[in-house]
Design a protein around this motif. Structure first.
Motif, mmCIF file in Angstrom:
data_model
loop_
_atom_site.group_PDB
_atom_site.id
_atom_site.type_symbol
_atom_site.label_atom_id
_atom_site.label_comp_id
_atom_site.label_asym_id
_atom_site.label_seq_id
_atom_site.Cartn_x
_atom_site.Cartn_y
_atom_site.Cartn_z
ATOM 1 N N HIS B 29 0.856 -1.196 0.000
ATOM 2 C CA HIS B 29 0.000 0.000 0.000
ATOM 3 C C HIS B 29 0.887 1.238 0.000
ATOM 4 O O HIS B 29 1.746 1.413 0.858
ATOM 5 N N THR B 30 0.623 2.116 -0.963
ATOM 6 C CA THR B 30 1.459 3.307 -1.079
ATOM 7 C C THR B 30 0.906 4.485 -0.290
ATOM 8 O O THR B 30 1.619 5.422 0.004
ATOM 9 N N ALA B 31 -0.367 4.437 0.032
ATOM 10 C CA ALA B 31 -0.984 5.546 0.764
ATOM 11 C C ALA B 31 -1.158 5.176 2.232
ATOM 12 O O ALA B 31 -1.551 4.052 2.556
ATOM 13 N N LEU B 32 -0.863 6.128 3.102
ATOM 14 C CA LEU B 32 -1.005 5.898 4.541
ATOM 15 C C LEU B 32 -1.584 7.146 5.174
ATOM 16 O O LEU B 32 -1.190 8.270 4.839
ATOM 17 N N TYR B 33 -2.538 6.941 6.077
ATOM 18 C CA TYR B 33 -3.265 8.053 6.700
ATOM 19 C C TYR B 33 -3.212 7.910 8.221
ATOM 20 O O TYR B 33 -3.247 6.798 8.753
ATOM 21 N N TRP B 34 -3.190 9.036 8.873
ATOM 22 C CA TRP B 34 -3.383 9.085 10.326
ATOM 23 C C TRP B 34 -4.622 9.935 10.613
ATOM 24 O O TRP B 34 -4.804 11.017 10.038
ATOM 25 N N TYR B 35 -5.460 9.406 11.535
ATOM 26 C CA TYR B 35 -6.643 10.117 11.984
ATOM 27 C C TYR B 35 -6.660 10.110 13.509
ATOM 28 O O TYR B 35 -6.057 9.256 14.156
ATOM 29 N N ARG B 36 -7.412 11.055 14.055
ATOM 30 C CA ARG B 36 -7.630 11.102 15.494
ATOM 31 C C ARG B 36 -9.130 11.077 15.738
ATOM 32 O O ARG B 36 -9.895 11.741 15.036
ATOM 33 N N GLN B 37 -9.541 10.307 16.738
ATOM 34 C CA GLN B 37 -10.965 10.224 17.058
ATOM 35 C C GLN B 37 -11.163 10.364 18.560
ATOM 36 O O GLN B 37 -10.747 9.491 19.331
ATOM 37 N N SER B 38 -11.773 11.451 18.952
ATOM 38 C CA SER B 38 -12.111 11.632 20.356
ATOM 39 C C SER B 38 -13.398 10.879 20.654
ATOM 40 O O SER B 38 -14.171 10.565 19.750
ATOM 41 N N LEU B 39 -13.647 10.626 21.917
ATOM 42 C CA LEU B 39 -14.786 9.812 22.335
ATOM 43 C C LEU B 39 -16.093 10.359 21.764
ATOM 44 O O LEU B 39 -16.430 11.522 21.971
ATOM 45 N N GLY B 40 -16.799 9.508 21.035
ATOM 46 C CA GLY B 40 -18.104 9.883 20.499
ATOM 47 C C GLY B 40 -18.072 10.835 19.324
ATOM 48 O O GLY B 40 -19.121 11.301 18.882
ATOM 49 N N GLN B 83 -0.568 17.009 25.885
ATOM 50 C CA GLN B 83 -1.550 17.736 26.672
ATOM 51 C C GLN B 83 -2.763 16.839 26.876
ATOM 52 O O GLN B 83 -2.976 15.887 26.115
ATOM 53 N N GLN B 84 -3.581 17.152 27.846
ATOM 54 C CA GLN B 84 -4.756 16.311 28.126
ATOM 55 C C GLN B 84 -5.704 16.273 26.932
ATOM 56 O O GLN B 84 -6.351 15.244 26.689
ATOM 57 N N GLU B 85 -5.772 17.356 26.179
ATOM 58 C CA GLU B 85 -6.667 17.375 25.026
ATOM 59 C C GLU B 85 -6.177 16.486 23.890
ATOM 60 O O GLU B 85 -6.900 16.278 22.906
ATOM 61 N N ASP B 86 -4.958 15.936 24.016
ATOM 62 C CA ASP B 86 -4.459 14.993 23.010
ATOM 63 C C ASP B 86 -5.036 13.599 23.228
ATOM 64 O O ASP B 86 -4.876 12.718 22.376
ATOM 65 N N SER B 87 -5.683 13.382 24.354
ATOM 66 C CA SER B 87 -6.262 12.074 24.644
ATOM 67 C C SER B 87 -7.316 11.737 23.596
ATOM 68 O O SER B 87 -8.255 12.506 23.377
ATOM 69 N N ALA B 88 -7.139 10.599 22.947
ATOM 70 C CA ALA B 88 -8.029 10.177 21.863
ATOM 71 C C ALA B 88 -7.556 8.817 21.366
ATOM 72 O O ALA B 88 -6.531 8.300 21.810
ATOM 73 N N VAL B 89 -8.302 8.268 20.424
ATOM 74 C CA VAL B 89 -7.843 7.088 19.696
ATOM 75 C C VAL B 89 -7.205 7.568 18.401
ATOM 76 O O VAL B 89 -7.803 8.347 17.654
ATOM 77 N N TYR B 90 -5.999 7.124 18.156
ATOM 78 C CA TYR B 90 -5.277 7.502 16.944
ATOM 79 C C TYR B 90 -5.333 6.313 15.990
ATOM 80 O O TYR B 90 -4.850 5.223 16.296
ATOM 81 N N LEU B 91 -5.954 6.539 14.838
ATOM 82 C CA LEU B 91 -6.169 5.482 13.858
ATOM 83 C C LEU B 91 -5.269 5.680 12.654
ATOM 84 O O LEU B 91 -5.096 6.792 12.160
ATOM 85 N N CYS B 92 -4.720 4.586 12.194
ATOM 86 C CA CYS B 92 -3.905 4.585 10.987
ATOM 87 C C CYS B 92 -4.627 3.763 9.923
ATOM 88 O O CYS B 92 -5.308 2.778 10.241
ATOM 89 N N ALA B 93 -4.513 4.173 8.689
ATOM 90 C CA ALA B 93 -5.119 3.430 7.588
ATOM 91 C C ALA B 93 -4.161 3.431 6.408
ATOM 92 O O ALA B 93 -3.326 4.324 6.268
ATOM 93 N N SER B 94 -4.280 2.412 5.570
ATOM 94 C CA SER B 94 -3.486 2.387 4.352
ATOM 95 C C SER B 94 -4.361 1.985 3.183
ATOM 96 O O SER B 94 -5.418 1.367 3.366
#
Lengths: 112, 117
Positions: B29-40, B83-94
């Motif tokens: 896979h040549t494409a890679l993405y990072w996402y962040r998802q906070s609760l809800g 920082q506390q606001e960095d708390s989240a789920v960090y998702l990677c996709a390709s």
């Protein structure tokens, strides 16, 4: 990138057909319409993709009218396991910068 | 591996510390993405790598966030001075990337749940 608008949440019952409509009024000629599904504590997964008319696979159907300014994801005979967030995405596949942007999604709740 | 692999699955860190999150994309896979998802919440785009092109960093929320992709494969997302606001789920996709139809289908990892205390 075309902006999408979809309902924040929907409720339905087991065995019913569920239709989730997404608006994308400024869709471009090269844009495709893609839907993803996300279960709690999991990453999203691809459901279906289309350009125009109707697309059907083993999971869902996607209806796209001629003007392509909206699309409807149809889930036949839903079950409790279809409870998830559904995201509508619009973007060009033929672009080297085709990053995928997710909106807020539609939270679908299925009741017994 | 068969899918996108992320590590660690959970990370608890103290405010002010640096953290590194790792993503192993699907081979080829040549494409890679990072996402962040906070609760809800929905997915917030962070950064996108496509082949040897310069990454699209337009989603990074501050200069404390950076990401690298070495050899066109493994990627590391680094958050400095958390920082506390960095708390989240960090998702990677390709994805395969580019053309034709469905080559942009993104496959996601299970995510890294980051908690900053």
């Amino acid at each position: 990138l075309a902006k999408t608008t979809q309902p924040i949440s929907m409720d339905s019952y087991e065995g019913q057909e569920v239709n989730i409509t997404c608006s994308h009024n400024n869709i471009a000629t090269n844009d495709y319409i893609t839907w993803y599904q996300q279960f709690p504590s999991q990453g999203p997964r691809f459901i279906i993709q289309g350009y125009k008319t109707k697309v059907t696979n083993e999971v869902a159907s996607l209806f796209i009218p001629a003007d392509r300014k909206s699309s409807t994801l149809s889930l036949p005979r839903v079950s409790l396991s279809d409870t998830a967030v559904y995201y509508c995405l619009v973007g060009a596949l033929y672009s080297s910068a085709s990053k995928i942007i997710f909106g807020s999604g539609t939270r679908l709740s299925i009741r017994p | 591996g068969a899918g996108v692999s992320q590590s660690p699955s959970n990370k608890v860190t103290e405010k002010g510390k640096d953290v590194e999150l790792r993503c192993d994309p699907i081979s080829g896979h040549t494409a890679l993405y990072w996402y962040r998802q906070s609760l809800g919440q929905g997915l917030e785009f962070l950064i996108y790598f496509q082949g040897n092109s310069a990454p699209d960093k337009s989603g990074l929320p501050s200069d404390r966030f950076s990401a690298e992709r070495t050899g066109g494969s493994v990627s590391t997302l680094t958050i400095q001075r958390t920082q506390q606001e960095d708390s989240a789920v960090y998702l990677c996709a390709s994805s395969l990337g580019g053309t034709p139809l469905r080559n942009t289908e993104a496959f996601f990892g299970q995510g890294t749940r980051l908690t900053v205390v």
